[in-house]
Design a protein around this motif. Structure first.
Motif, mmCIF file in Angstrom:
data_model
loop_
_atom_site.group_PDB
_atom_site.id
_atom_site.type_symbol
_atom_site.label_atom_id
_atom_site.label_comp_id
_atom_site.label_asym_id
_atom_site.label_seq_id
_atom_site.Cartn_x
_atom_site.Cartn_y
_atom_site.Cartn_z
ATOM 1 N N ARG A 1 0.853 -1.191 0.000
ATOM 2 C CA ARG A 1 0.000 0.000 0.000
ATOM 3 C C ARG A 1 0.882 1.232 0.000
ATOM 4 O O ARG A 1 1.805 1.345 0.800
ATOM 5 C CB ARG A 1 -0.883 -0.022 1.246
ATOM 6 N N ARG A 2 0.612 2.157 -0.886
ATOM 7 C CA ARG A 2 1.380 3.393 -0.933
ATOM 8 C C ARG A 2 0.689 4.425 -0.043
ATOM 9 O O ARG A 2 -0.469 4.781 -0.258
ATOM 10 C CB ARG A 2 1.484 3.898 -2.365
ATOM 11 N N VAL A 3 1.393 4.892 0.997
ATOM 12 C CA VAL A 3 0.793 5.806 1.961
ATOM 13 C C VAL A 3 1.526 7.145 1.964
ATOM 14 O O VAL A 3 2.680 7.252 1.545
ATOM 15 C CB VAL A 3 0.783 5.210 3.383
ATOM 16 N N ASP A 4 0.812 8.160 2.436
ATOM 17 C CA ASP A 4 1.354 9.513 2.506
ATOM 18 C C ASP A 4 2.206 9.687 3.759
ATOM 19 O O ASP A 4 2.021 8.997 4.767
ATOM 20 C CB ASP A 4 0.221 10.546 2.553
ATOM 21 N N LEU A 5 3.103 10.641 3.702
ATOM 22 C CA LEU A 5 3.824 11.118 4.867
ATOM 23 C C LEU A 5 3.610 12.622 4.983
ATOM 24 O O LEU A 5 3.273 13.298 4.006
ATOM 25 C CB LEU A 5 5.326 10.833 4.745
ATOM 26 N N ASP B 1 -4.943 9.411 1.242
ATOM 27 C CA ASP B 1 -5.868 10.260 0.487
ATOM 28 C C ASP B 1 -5.215 11.525 -0.063
ATOM 29 O O ASP B 1 -5.878 12.344 -0.707
ATOM 30 C CB ASP B 1 -7.085 10.636 1.335
ATOM 31 N N GLY B 2 -3.919 11.715 0.183
ATOM 32 C CA GLY B 2 -3.232 12.886 -0.349
ATOM 33 C C GLY B 2 -3.588 14.185 0.343
ATOM 34 O O GLY B 2 -3.282 15.265 -0.178
ATOM 35 N N VAL B 3 -4.198 14.097 1.528
ATOM 36 C CA VAL B 3 -4.665 15.292 2.242
ATOM 37 C C VAL B 3 -4.289 15.171 3.714
ATOM 38 O O VAL B 3 -4.431 14.109 4.321
ATOM 39 C CB VAL B 3 -6.198 15.452 2.130
ATOM 40 N N LEU B 4 -3.802 16.264 4.305
ATOM 41 C CA LEU B 4 -3.661 16.365 5.753
ATOM 42 C C LEU B 4 -4.910 17.039 6.323
ATOM 43 O O LEU B 4 -5.703 17.613 5.579
ATOM 44 C CB LEU B 4 -2.418 17.181 6.114
ATOM 45 N N GLU B 5 -5.079 16.960 7.633
ATOM 46 C CA GLU B 5 -6.199 17.638 8.300
ATOM 47 C C GLU B 5 -5.654 18.547 9.391
ATOM 48 O O GLU B 5 -4.841 18.124 10.213
ATOM 49 C CB GLU B 5 -7.159 16.618 8.926
ATOM 50 N N PRO C 1 -9.355 20.487 5.809
ATOM 51 C CA PRO C 1 -8.405 19.749 4.967
ATOM 52 C C PRO C 1 -7.246 20.634 4.523
ATOM 53 O O PRO C 1 -7.404 21.845 4.326
ATOM 54 C CB PRO C 1 -9.250 19.298 3.773
ATOM 55 N N VAL C 2 -6.073 20.035 4.386
ATOM 56 C CA VAL C 2 -4.858 20.767 4.029
ATOM 57 C C VAL C 2 -4.193 20.070 2.842
ATOM 58 O O VAL C 2 -3.831 18.895 2.939
ATOM 59 C CB VAL C 2 -3.861 20.823 5.213
ATOM 60 N N ARG C 3 -4.023 20.792 1.748
ATOM 61 C CA ARG C 3 -3.335 20.247 0.581
ATOM 62 C C ARG C 3 -2.060 21.013 0.248
ATOM 63 O O ARG C 3 -1.248 20.553 -0.540
ATOM 64 C CB ARG C 3 -4.268 20.253 -0.630
ATOM 65 N N ALA D 1 8.860 29.579 13.596
ATOM 66 C CA ALA D 1 7.756 28.958 12.875
ATOM 67 C C ALA D 1 8.056 27.520 12.464
ATOM 68 O O ALA D 1 9.209 27.114 12.308
ATOM 69 C CB ALA D 1 7.424 29.784 11.638
ATOM 70 N N LEU D 2 6.964 26.756 12.275
ATOM 71 C CA LEU D 2 7.015 25.435 11.662
ATOM 72 C C LEU D 2 6.455 25.534 10.249
ATOM 73 O O LEU D 2 5.494 26.272 10.007
ATOM 74 C CB LEU D 2 6.145 24.422 12.419
ATOM 75 N N THR D 3 7.015 24.769 9.335
ATOM 76 C CA THR D 3 6.415 24.579 8.017
ATOM 77 C C THR D 3 6.022 23.119 7.900
ATOM 78 O O THR D 3 6.838 22.231 8.163
ATOM 79 C CB THR D 3 7.386 24.948 6.888
ATOM 80 N N VAL D 4 4.759 22.856 7.530
ATOM 81 C CA VAL D 4 4.245 21.496 7.443
ATOM 82 C C VAL D 4 3.650 21.287 6.055
ATOM 83 O O VAL D 4 2.910 22.138 5.549
ATOM 84 C CB VAL D 4 3.169 21.225 8.515
ATOM 85 N N GLU D 5 3.975 20.146 5.428
ATOM 86 C CA GLU D 5 3.432 19.832 4.111
ATOM 87 C C GLU D 5 3.250 18.337 3.958
ATOM 88 O O GLU D 5 3.804 17.546 4.717
ATOM 89 C CB GLU D 5 4.355 20.354 3.009
ATOM 90 N N ILE D 6 2.471 17.947 2.966
ATOM 91 C CA ILE D 6 2.218 16.538 2.711
ATOM 92 C C ILE D 6 3.146 16.024 1.619
ATOM 93 O O ILE D 6 3.507 16.763 0.683
ATOM 94 C CB ILE D 6 0.736 16.303 2.328
ATOM 95 N N LEU D 7 3.529 14.750 1.749
ATOM 96 C CA LEU D 7 4.303 14.043 0.735
ATOM 97 C C LEU D 7 3.440 12.879 0.264
ATOM 98 O O LEU D 7 3.482 11.776 0.829
ATOM 99 C CB LEU D 7 5.626 13.540 1.329
#
Length: 336
Positions: free
Chosen positions: A151-155, A256-260, A294-296, A322-328
């Motif tokens: 299964r390919r999952v997001d980080l 799902d390619g999305v953070l919350e 939702p966060v993209r 500050a923090l920077t947060v993003e989806i992979l």
């Protein structure tokens, strides 16, 4: 335990490594490995085994092994902290490496979030079943609508400047939090000797509510303000659970390619305790003062004081600024 191997001649002829944390789960990791080792070796005849000896060792082991074994299988026996370390090692050198998880920790949230059985023997049986379905004797990469065992999952990825002045980048599996969550995680760690298992996460949450107060945060995505105000806790979630089964973001999925973005705003003590109690069912998201978005895109998180205690997959950091947060999206291949 019985031999769950997929049968003679069908074990994957792949380079494979098991990283074992012997002190995971309040010291039960070594016993769990002794229990499952024969079956795991039957599944992976070329298995090498490394045992962790200190904080950060799993990450170094994962980095070093993945550098020379692209396309191999890396198994982790431990809890969320051990898996977090290994995945951060793979983020640097792990192209093509497939991860397998045998949960042996206290919280085991990543296993819970991805449907891996929390009982280690059952997890090995599930692993054998996945490999039995693999064409050609090895894990096939996941394609939507197929029965592929991978299964390919997001980080998620968080970047910040540490309080000591060093720039840090960490990937996370479950979530990253500031506010009450990190304080609760720290207090739960201090309760290790006298509060058993998962109970200490809830106890740490209660103690954190009594020992802290809301902080002011500003969350932006480019020029757009996503949140500005006081909050007890702010979590960016890749998965549903943290803290040993607390459903901080119940609708989140790791593929799902999305953070919350989950914000628990300024609540009075009674309503804050109620929200904590409702976290196990995930029903806190319906409370007034709690928001889920939702966060993209990449987020920037700041607070009024400039210094933030940060928790990612149970690991603690202190950020200066500050923090920077993003989806992979789809960044990790996981054995089902």
């Amino acid at each position: 335990m019985g031999d769950p191997s997929p049968g003679a001649g069908s074990a994957p002829p792949l380079p494979s490594l098991a990283i074992v944390n012997p002190v995971a789960g309040e010291g039960r990791g070594a016993a769990v490995w002794r229990l499952v080792e024969p079956a795991v070796r039957a599944l992976f005849p070329e298995l090498a085994v490394e045992t962790t000896v200190a904080l950060g060792h799993a990450e170094a082991l994962g980095t070093a092994w993945a550098r020379f074994n692209p396309g191999g299988v890396l198994l982790v026996l431990g809890g969320d902290g051990t898996v977090h370390e290994v995945v951060n090692g793979l983020a640097r050198e792990g192209a093509g490496v497939t991860l397998g998880v045998l949960p042996a920790g206290t919280g085991n949230d990543f296993a819970r979030n991805t449907g891996i059985p929390l009982e280690p023997v059952a997890a090995v049986v599930r692993l054998a079943f996945a490999l039995r379905r693999a064409p050609g004797g090895g894990p096939a990469r996941h394609e939507e609508g197929t029965g592929a065992p991978v299964r390919r999952v997001d980080l998620g990825r968080v970047q910040f400047m540490e309080w000591g002045g060093e720039s840090r980048t960490r990937v996370f599996l479950n979530s990253v939090s500031v506010g009450v969550g990190p304080r609760a995680n720290r207090l739960a760690g201090r309760m290790r000797r006298f509060v058993p298992g998962r109970l200490r996460y809830a106890a740490g949450g209660v103690a954190a509510l009594f020992s802290g107060s809301p902080e002011r945060y500003r969350v932006t995505a480019g020029e757009q303000v996503r949140f500005a105000g006081e909050a007890l806790n702010l979590t960016i979630a890749n998965c549903a659970c943290f803290g040993g089964g607390l459903r901080i973001s119940p609708a989140s999925s790791p593929d799902d390619g999305v953070l919350e973005q989950v914000v628990i705003g300024r609540l009075g003590l009674i309503r804050a305790l109620l929200a904590l109690g409702r976290l196990y069912a995930g029903t806190h998201v319906g409370m007034r003062g709690v928001s889920v978005t939702p966060v993209r895109e990449a987020l920037r998180i700041e607070n009024g004081g400039g210094r933030m205690l940060v928790e990612a997959d149970g690991q603690e950091f202190i950020a200066a600024g500050a923090l920077t947060v993003e989806i992979l999206p789809g960044a990790l291949d996981l054995l089902r």
